[in-house]
Design an enzyme around this catalytic site. Structure first.
Site, PDB file in Angstrom:
ATOM      1  CE  LYS A 118       8.449   9.263   7.857  1.00 26.05           C
ATOM      2  NZ  LYS A 118       7.801   8.493   6.677  1.00 26.05           N
ATOM      3  NE  ARG A 154      -2.182   1.983   3.529  1.00 27.42           N
ATOM      4  CZ  ARG A 154      -1.932   1.416   4.438  1.00 27.42           C
ATOM      5  NH1 ARG A 154      -2.637   0.425   5.001  1.00 27.42           N
ATOM      6  NH2 ARG A 154      -1.542   2.310   5.406  1.00 27.42           N
ATOM      7  CD  GLU A 212       7.683   0.181   7.643  1.00 31.42           C
ATOM      8  OE1 GLU A 212       6.434  -0.039   7.870  1.00 31.42           O
ATOM      9  OE2 GLU A 212       8.545   0.135   7.564  1.00 31.42           O
ATOM     10  N   GLY A 213       4.409   0.588  11.574  1.00 32.01           N
ATOM     11  CA  GLY A 213       3.213   0.599  12.467  1.00 32.01           C
ATOM     12  C   GLY A 213       2.460   1.511  13.441  1.00 32.01           C
ATOM     13  CD  GLU A 271       4.703   3.975   5.775  1.00 35.58           C
ATOM     14  OE1 GLU A 271       5.970   2.740   6.096  1.00 35.58           O
ATOM     15  OE2 GLU A 271       3.679   3.149   6.443  1.00 35.58           O
ATOM     16  CG  ASN A 319       2.442   0.406   4.587  1.00 34.17           C
ATOM     17  OD1 ASN A 319       2.967   0.981   5.355  1.00 34.17           O
ATOM     18  ND2 ASN A 319       2.051   1.895   4.374  1.00 34.17           N
ATOM     19  NE  ARG A 358      -4.157   4.937   6.578  1.00 35.24           N
ATOM     20  CZ  ARG A 358      -2.552   4.704   7.534  1.00 35.24           C
ATOM     21  NH1 ARG A 358      -2.586   4.038   7.754  1.00 35.24           N
ATOM     22  NH2 ARG A 358      -1.743   5.425   6.092  1.00 35.24           N
ATOM     23  CE  LYS A 409       8.785   4.627   7.803  1.00 32.41           C
ATOM     24  NZ  LYS A 409       8.213   3.885   7.950  1.00 32.41           N
ATOM     25  CB  SER A 411      -3.785  -3.780   7.953  1.00 36.62           C
ATOM     26  OG  SER A 411      -3.199  -1.983   8.428  1.00 36.62           O
TER      27      SER A 411
HETATM   28  P1  ADP Z   1       5.202   4.267   9.784  1.00 42.47           P
HETATM   29  O1  ADP Z   1       5.356   3.202   8.837  1.00 42.47           O
HETATM   30  O2  ADP Z   1       4.777   4.321  11.069  1.00 42.47           O
HETATM   31  O3  ADP Z   1       3.329   3.784   9.267  1.00 42.47           O
HETATM   32  P2  ADP Z   1       5.264   6.455   8.180  1.00 42.47           P
HETATM   33  O4  ADP Z   1       6.111   6.653   7.283  1.00 42.47           O
HETATM   34  O5  ADP Z   1       3.697   6.115   7.775  1.00 42.47           O
HETATM   35  O6  ADP Z   1       5.455   5.292   9.431  1.00 42.47           O
HETATM   36  O7  ADP Z   1       4.179   7.452   9.497  1.00 42.47           O
HETATM   37  C1  ADP Z   1       3.450   7.787  10.546  1.00 42.47           C
HETATM   38  C2  ADP Z   1       2.880   8.641  10.114  1.00 42.47           C
HETATM   39  O8  ADP Z   1       3.138  10.079   9.801  1.00 42.47           O
HETATM   40  C3  ADP Z   1       1.733   9.025   8.569  1.00 42.47           C
HETATM   41  O9  ADP Z   1       0.477   8.120   8.737  1.00 42.47           O
HETATM   42  C4  ADP Z   1       2.178  10.142   8.707  1.00 42.47           C
HETATM   43  O10 ADP Z   1       0.282  10.427   9.585  1.00 42.47           O
HETATM   44  C5  ADP Z   1       3.056  11.150   9.462  1.00 42.47           C
HETATM   45  N1  ADP Z   1       3.953  11.205   8.799  1.00 42.47           N
HETATM   46  C6  ADP Z   1       5.448  10.723   8.043  1.00 42.47           C
HETATM   47  N2  ADP Z   1       5.747  11.121   7.308  1.00 42.47           N
HETATM   48  C7  ADP Z   1       5.148  12.590   6.930  1.00 42.47           C
HETATM   49  C8  ADP Z   1       5.766  13.531   6.647  1.00 42.47           C
HETATM   50  N3  ADP Z   1       6.977  13.338   5.301  1.00 42.47           N
HETATM   51  N4  ADP Z   1       5.273  14.206   6.677  1.00 42.47           N
HETATM   52  C9  ADP Z   1       3.992  14.506   7.767  1.00 42.47           C
HETATM   53  N5  ADP Z   1       3.481  13.327   8.347  1.00 42.47           N
HETATM   54  C10 ADP Z   1       4.512  12.499   7.921  1.00 42.47           C
HETATM   55 MG    MG Z   2       2.481   4.231   7.871  1.00 43.44          MG
END
Ligand code: ADP
Ligand code: MG
Length: 480
Positions: free
Chosen positions: A370, A131, A374-375, A150, A152, A456, A311, A157
């Site tokens: 970051k 996704r 994940e999660g 990102e 996944n 979401r 990442k 899910s």
């Molecule tokens: P995870 O693998 O924990 O889901 P993500 O990279 O998806 O990691 O980051 C988790 C959440 O943080 C995202 O769903 C988003 O709400 C926020 N986020 C992540 N990267 C960014 C970004 N570059 N700018 C703004 N919000 C972000």
């Molecule tokens: Mg995410």
């Protein structure tokens, strides 16, 4: 050009929270419960016998049509890319070299990856379910752009529940007298698309009596999301079993040609809905993971594809020339993907890392820090980002993180509904995910599709976190 502003539907459709509150008579818990948008209730017993509705927005959120279409149009490219990375040992080795020196979890995954390569892969059919997540970045000139958060590549899910969410929002709109708008909500069925991929992999594995195994969590909060996909498989007369890592440790085995058996049943496909956080693994569960990876069974994903979703890999993909090297002969796909990239920066030791670390300490609001996790709930923002980076800026620990430009969407009002909580009107931002499914047999791609979407939405005071983390809620895009 897509404008950022004018996207709040709450005011347009309800006027006041009280007016929407009337919609709640029908559009509250009853509608998602009836539609099967369910989650295990967060009562003490946490069992799938006690359910509640999964959190959701009362109203669909506005999504710019052009950006929505752009996200769909680039999904097959991302499928190709993830698959190419998973087959490129040199790239994974180089990219993760600095990370695995400091990040034990990634290092352990990488060790298993090397181990299975050394032994030689028994697996010949490959199944990817991913996704790709995006936000709509609002630029200084007032236009919105699609920016990837990102991809996944493991346990992506909500494909199940989101297949039923549009029905809930359709009903709410009708109750509010918005029949025309309700009819404009798009059909969406990732359950079917995901199951189609699993079924294809099962078929190519080539053993009628073999089963599909969902590898699930110890505590199964999101079981109904998984069951939506599972049901699609039963409808195709494919047998599904659900097992945990420790079941695999206790009862799993390989035969002479590395066919995987559990409880006497041959397993054709292992669909991981677990296994992406370090807390899952004790010594036994790592041993179970090795057994699965060594087997002939189709792993979704195999360990290489899990590593492709780190990442660190994402950050390296944004370097000029990397996509071109990974996908030679696909310049259009490369351009489509690159257009969705936000700024991503390596914190590896050296001048490049020093410079960007200093820039982030000076202006933390511009970035997200970051780790390789994940999660949800792991990223660092603002003052916390500054403090952590200040502390680790001269240590190798720095290289276990990457930096990313912070994406800044235009907020819009919506009403967030959660079981056990009062109806709440919030300033919200949304994240769009597109599900991708592909199947490869040997070197031949036999299926490559976008399988549906997930929207979401969360209140702006939460920087991080998804639905499972209790921050975001399920939504439906209303294209404008
Ligand atoms: P995870 O693998 O924990 O889901 P993500 O990279 O998806 O990691 O980051 C988790 C959440 O943080 C995202 O769903 C988003 O709400 C926020 N986020 C992540 N990267 C960014 C970004 N570059 N700018 C703004 N919000 C972000
Ligand atoms: Mg995410």
């Amino acid at each position: 050009m897509t404008a950022c502003h004018g996207l709040a539907l709450a005011g347009r459709w309800c006027g006041t929270p009280a007016a929407c509150g009337r919609g709640r008579l029908y559009g509250g818990g009853d509608a998602p419960l009836l539609a099967g948008v369910l989650t295990a209730d967060r009562g003490a017993a946490l069992s799938s016998d006690v359910v509640n509705y999964a959190p959701f927005t009362l109203l669909p959120s506005a999504v710019p049509r052009a950006l929505f279409e752009q996200a769909y149009a680039v999904q097959q490219d991302f499928n190709l890319l993830v698959d190419a990375i998973s087959q490129n040992k040199e790239f994974l080795e180089q990219t993760l070299a600095s990370t695995i020196k400091v990040d034990d979890f990634t290092a352990q995954l990488f060790r298993i990856y090397m181990q299975v390569l050394e032994e030689g892969l028994a697996q010949t059919v490959f199944l990817g379910i991913n996704r790709s997540d995006y936000m709509f970045d609002c630029g200084l000139d007032g236009t919105a752009a699609l920016k990837q958060i990102e991809i996944n590549t493991i346990a992506a899910s909500f494909g199940g529940l989101t297949s039923r969410t549009a029905d809930v929002h359709g009903l709410v709109l009708k109750v509010l007298g918005k029949t025309k708008e309700a009819s404009r909500l798009l059909p969406n069925n990732p359950s079917k698309g995901l199951a189609l991929g699993i079924a294809k992999a099962w078929e190519l594995y080539g053993s009628q009596s073999a089963v599909v195994m969902f590898l699930v969590e110890e505590i199964q909060r999101n079981i109904f999301d998984q069951r939506c996909v599972e049901n699609e498989l039963w409808n195709r007369n494919i047998r599904v079993i659900r097992r945990r890592f420790r079941d695999v440790f206790e009862k799993g085995s390989l035969d002479g040609s590395r066919r995987l058996y559990i409880d006497g049943q041959e397993v054709a496909v292992v669909y991981y809905r677990e296994g992406y956080v370090p807390q899952t693994y004790d010594q036994q569960n790592w041993a179970a993971r090795v057994l699965l990876e060594r087997s002939r069974a189709v792993k979704c994903p195999d360990i290489a594809t899990q590593l492709a979703g780190t990442k660190k890999v994402q950050q390296e993909l944004s370097r000029p020339g990397t996509l071109e090297k990974l996908l030679p002969g696909h310049p259009e796909a490369v351009a489509r993907m690159r257009a969705t990239f936000a700024g991503l920066y390596s914190l590896d030791e050296g001048e490049e890392g020093d410079k960007i670390a200093a820039a982030a300490i000076a202006d933390p609001e511009r970035f997200v820090l970051k780790p390789q996790r994940e999660g949800g709930g792991n990223n660092l923002y603002g003052e916390e980002l500054r403090q952590v980076l200040e502390k680790i800026k001269d240590s190798p620990e720095r290289t276990s993180y990457i930096l990313m430009d912070k994406i800044k969407p235009q907020p819009a009002l919506n009403y967030l509904l959660r079981a056990h909580s009062p109806l709440q009107v919030s300033e919200c931002i949304s994240e769009l995910g597109i599900f991708g499914v592909y199947v490869r047999q040997g070197q031949e791609m036999v299926l490559n599709e976008a399988a549906g979407h997930l929207l979401r939405t969360k209140a702006i005071q939460h920087a991080d976190g998804g639905v499972a983390a209790g921050v975001a809620v399920l939504d439906t895009p209303y294209l404008v």
